[in-house]
Design a protein around this motif. Structure first.
Motif, PDB file in Angstrom:
ATOM      1  N   PHE A 115       7.519  -1.759  -4.008  1.00 22.09           N
ATOM      2  CA  PHE A 115       7.070  -0.364  -3.983  1.00 22.09           C
ATOM      3  C   PHE A 115       5.974  -0.143  -5.034  1.00 22.09           C
ATOM      4  CE2 PHE A 115       7.986   4.183  -5.333  1.00 22.09           C
ATOM      5  CZ  PHE A 115       7.447   4.783  -4.206  1.00 22.09           C
ATOM      6  N   LEU A 116       6.186  -0.668  -6.226  1.00 26.42           N
ATOM      7  CA  LEU A 116       5.202  -0.547  -7.308  1.00 26.42           C
ATOM      8  C   LEU A 116       3.875  -1.195  -6.899  1.00 26.42           C
ATOM      9  CD1 LEU A 116       4.412   0.181 -10.246  1.00 26.42           C
ATOM     10  CD2 LEU A 116       5.424  -1.992 -10.949  1.00 26.42           C
ATOM     11  N   THR A 117       3.943  -2.397  -6.345  1.00 21.78           N
ATOM     12  CA  THR A 117       2.731  -3.109  -5.920  1.00 21.78           C
ATOM     13  C   THR A 117       1.988  -2.301  -4.865  1.00 21.78           C
ATOM     14  OG1 THR A 117       3.760  -5.230  -6.412  1.00 21.78           O
ATOM     15  CG2 THR A 117       1.877  -5.272  -4.922  1.00 21.78           C
ATOM     16  N   GLU A 118       2.721  -1.746  -3.911  1.00 25.51           N
ATOM     17  CA  GLU A 118       2.091  -0.937  -2.859  1.00 25.51           C
ATOM     18  C   GLU A 118       1.443   0.316  -3.440  1.00 25.51           C
ATOM     19  OE1 GLU A 118       5.321  -0.347  -0.114  1.00 25.51           O
ATOM     20  OE2 GLU A 118       5.092  -2.357   0.752  1.00 25.51           O
ATOM     21  N   LEU A 119       2.110   0.937  -4.393  1.00 25.68           N
ATOM     22  CA  LEU A 119       1.538   2.120  -5.042  1.00 25.68           C
ATOM     23  C   LEU A 119       0.242   1.775  -5.768  1.00 25.68           C
ATOM     24  CD1 LEU A 119       4.690   3.853  -6.575  1.00 25.68           C
ATOM     25  CD2 LEU A 119       3.193   4.810  -4.805  1.00 25.68           C
ATOM     26  N   ILE A 120       0.248   0.673  -6.493  1.00 27.80           N
ATOM     27  CA  ILE A 120      -0.955   0.247  -7.224  1.00 27.80           C
ATOM     28  C   ILE A 120      -2.109   0.027  -6.247  1.00 27.80           C
ATOM     29  CG2 ILE A 120      -1.960  -1.673  -8.540  1.00 27.80           C
ATOM     30  CD1 ILE A 120       0.780  -1.817 -10.055  1.00 27.80           C
ATOM     31  N   GLU A 121      -1.820  -0.672  -5.143  1.00 25.92           N
ATOM     32  CA  GLU A 121      -2.865  -0.924  -4.141  1.00 25.92           C
ATOM     33  C   GLU A 121      -3.393   0.383  -3.558  1.00 25.92           C
ATOM     34  OE1 GLU A 121      -1.067  -3.653  -1.354  1.00 25.92           O
ATOM     35  OE2 GLU A 121      -1.201  -5.331  -2.775  1.00 25.92           O
ATOM     36  N   GLU A 122      -2.490   1.317  -3.277  1.00 26.85           N
ATOM     37  CA  GLU A 122      -2.893   2.612  -2.714  1.00 26.85           C
ATOM     38  C   GLU A 122      -3.761   3.392  -3.704  1.00 26.85           C
ATOM     39  OE1 GLU A 122      -0.781   6.852  -1.885  1.00 26.85           O
ATOM     40  OE2 GLU A 122       0.327   5.091  -1.162  1.00 26.85           O
ATOM     41  N   ILE A 123      -3.352   3.405  -4.961  1.00 22.72           N
ATOM     42  CA  ILE A 123      -4.128   4.122  -5.987  1.00 22.72           C
ATOM     43  C   ILE A 123      -5.518   3.506  -6.116  1.00 22.72           C
ATOM     44  CG2 ILE A 123      -4.274   4.615  -8.465  1.00 22.72           C
ATOM     45  CD1 ILE A 123      -1.134   4.784  -8.397  1.00 22.72           C
ATOM     46  N   GLU A 124      -5.588   2.183  -6.098  1.00 22.36           N
ATOM     47  CA  GLU A 124      -6.891   1.514  -6.193  1.00 22.36           C
ATOM     48  C   GLU A 124      -7.750   1.798  -4.964  1.00 22.36           C
ATOM     49  OE1 GLU A 124      -5.785  -2.319  -9.016  1.00 22.36           O
ATOM     50  OE2 GLU A 124      -5.932  -2.621  -6.853  1.00 22.36           O
ATOM     51  N   GLU A 125      -7.156   1.685  -3.782  1.00 22.34           N
ATOM     52  CA  GLU A 125      -7.914   1.885  -2.538  1.00 22.34           C
ATOM     53  C   GLU A 125      -8.447   3.313  -2.414  1.00 22.34           C
ATOM     54  OE1 GLU A 125      -5.418   0.585   0.690  1.00 22.34           O
ATOM     55  OE2 GLU A 125      -5.455  -1.498  -0.033  1.00 22.34           O
ATOM     56  N   THR A 126      -7.675   4.282  -2.859  1.00 21.70           N
ATOM     57  CA  THR A 126      -8.107   5.680  -2.746  1.00 21.70           C
ATOM     58  C   THR A 126      -8.975   6.103  -3.936  1.00 21.70           C
ATOM     59  OG1 THR A 126      -6.091   6.475  -3.835  1.00 21.70           O
ATOM     60  CG2 THR A 126      -6.072   6.352  -1.406  1.00 21.70           C
ATOM     61  N   GLU A 127      -9.166   5.187  -4.870  1.00 18.94           N
ATOM     62  CA  GLU A 127      -9.952   5.461  -6.081  1.00 18.94           C
ATOM     63  C   GLU A 127      -9.447   6.728  -6.788  1.00 18.94           C
ATOM     64  OE1 GLU A 127     -14.174   5.260  -5.494  1.00 18.94           O
ATOM     65  OE2 GLU A 127     -14.036   3.339  -4.439  1.00 18.94           O
ATOM     66  N   ALA A 128      -8.127   6.858  -6.836  1.00 18.62           N
ATOM     67  CA  ALA A 128      -7.512   8.011  -7.483  1.00 18.62           C
ATOM     68  C   ALA A 128      -7.746   8.016  -8.997  1.00 18.62           C
ATOM     69  CB  ALA A 128      -6.014   8.034  -7.192  1.00 18.62           C
ATOM     70  N   VAL A 129      -8.046   6.849  -9.544  1.00 18.68           N
ATOM     71  CA  VAL A 129      -8.318   6.740 -10.980  1.00 18.68           C
ATOM     72  C   VAL A 129      -9.757   6.281 -11.164  1.00 18.68           C
ATOM     73  CG1 VAL A 129      -7.746   5.509 -13.103  1.00 18.68           C
ATOM     74  CG2 VAL A 129      -5.915   6.226 -11.555  1.00 18.68           C
ATOM     75  N   LYS A 130     -10.511   7.058 -11.931  1.00 19.39           N
ATOM     76  CA  LYS A 130     -11.884   6.677 -12.278  1.00 19.39           C
ATOM     77  C   LYS A 130     -11.995   6.734 -13.803  1.00 19.39           C
ATOM     78  CE  LYS A 130     -14.354   7.915  -8.094  1.00 19.39           C
ATOM     79  NZ  LYS A 130     -15.115   6.740  -7.773  1.00 19.39           N
ATOM     80  N   VAL A 131     -12.738   5.798 -14.344  1.00 23.17           N
ATOM     81  CA  VAL A 131     -12.867   5.697 -15.800  1.00 23.17           C
ATOM     82  C   VAL A 131     -14.327   5.535 -16.188  1.00 23.17           C
ATOM     83  CG1 VAL A 131     -10.553   4.758 -16.210  1.00 23.17           C
ATOM     84  CG2 VAL A 131     -12.426   3.202 -15.673  1.00 23.17           C
TER      85      VAL A 131
END
Length: 189
Positions: A115-131
């Motif tokens: 579940f954690l791995t899938e969440l990380i992939e989803e967050i990366e794919e949707t570019e929910a985090v920008k720095v």
């Protein structure tokens, strides 16, 4: 000679650091951290250094953690994913926070990690985090002045550190204000 509450402002301490830097032929020294939480230090993506610079016309020791934008992004993505994991599985304790006596069912742990791995992939794919590149300065630090420095480089090499210190000390440092997101080791703007 005055008494200094913060040794990082004390001229004798500053002189010792200058001599150590000169001996090493460098403008900085690496700080050996014994804190287990900072295992990423000196991994190439994050370093802890000290160097002498100016603050209000006086010399001071800067204590700097310098890390890559990619590492910063990964940390924020992990934190965001872990918050969602904790909401869905309140009994789960991340590996880095576990006490020696912590026990969890192996199948449940595997489900949570997936579940954690899938969440990380989803967050990366949707570019929910920008720095973006940044520097945080803490004047209330217990030893000199603390810098938290995030740079958009592949690796924090000695050349990167020397360049940062030279530009920081000459007041010519400009930070990249572009917002970045990273996925699967591929940088995107």
């Amino acid at each position: 000679m005055g008494t200094y509450k913060n040794e990082g402002f004390e001229p004798a301490t500053i002189q010792l650091l200058k001599e150590e830097c000169k001996e090493d032929g460098s403008s900085f020294v690496y700080v050996e951290d014994e804190d287990d939480d900072l295992e990423v230090l000196n991994s190439g993506e994050c370093v802890h250094v000290q160097f002498v610079g100016k603050h209000k016309e006086n010399e001071v020791i800067y204590d700097a953690i310098i890390y890559t934008l990619r590492l910063h992004h990964s940390s924020l993505v992990y934190e965001m994913a872990m918050e969602k994991v904790k909401k869905s599985f309140p009994q789960y304790i991340p590996v880095e926070e576990r006490k020696p006596d912590y026990r969890i069912d192996a199948e449940l742990e595997e489900e949570i990690e997936l579940f954690l791995t899938e969440l990380i992939e989803e967050i990366e794919e949707t570019e929910a985090v920008k720095v973006q590149e940044h520097i945080e300065i803490d004047h209330e630090f217990e030893y000199g002045i603390s810098l938290d420095v995030c740079l958009n480089v592949e690796e924090i090499s000695e050349e990167v550190i020397e360049d940062f210190i030279a530009r920081f000390n000459s007041n010519t440092l400009t930070l990249d204000k572009t917002m970045y997101s990273f996925t699967n080791d591929e940088p995107e703007e």
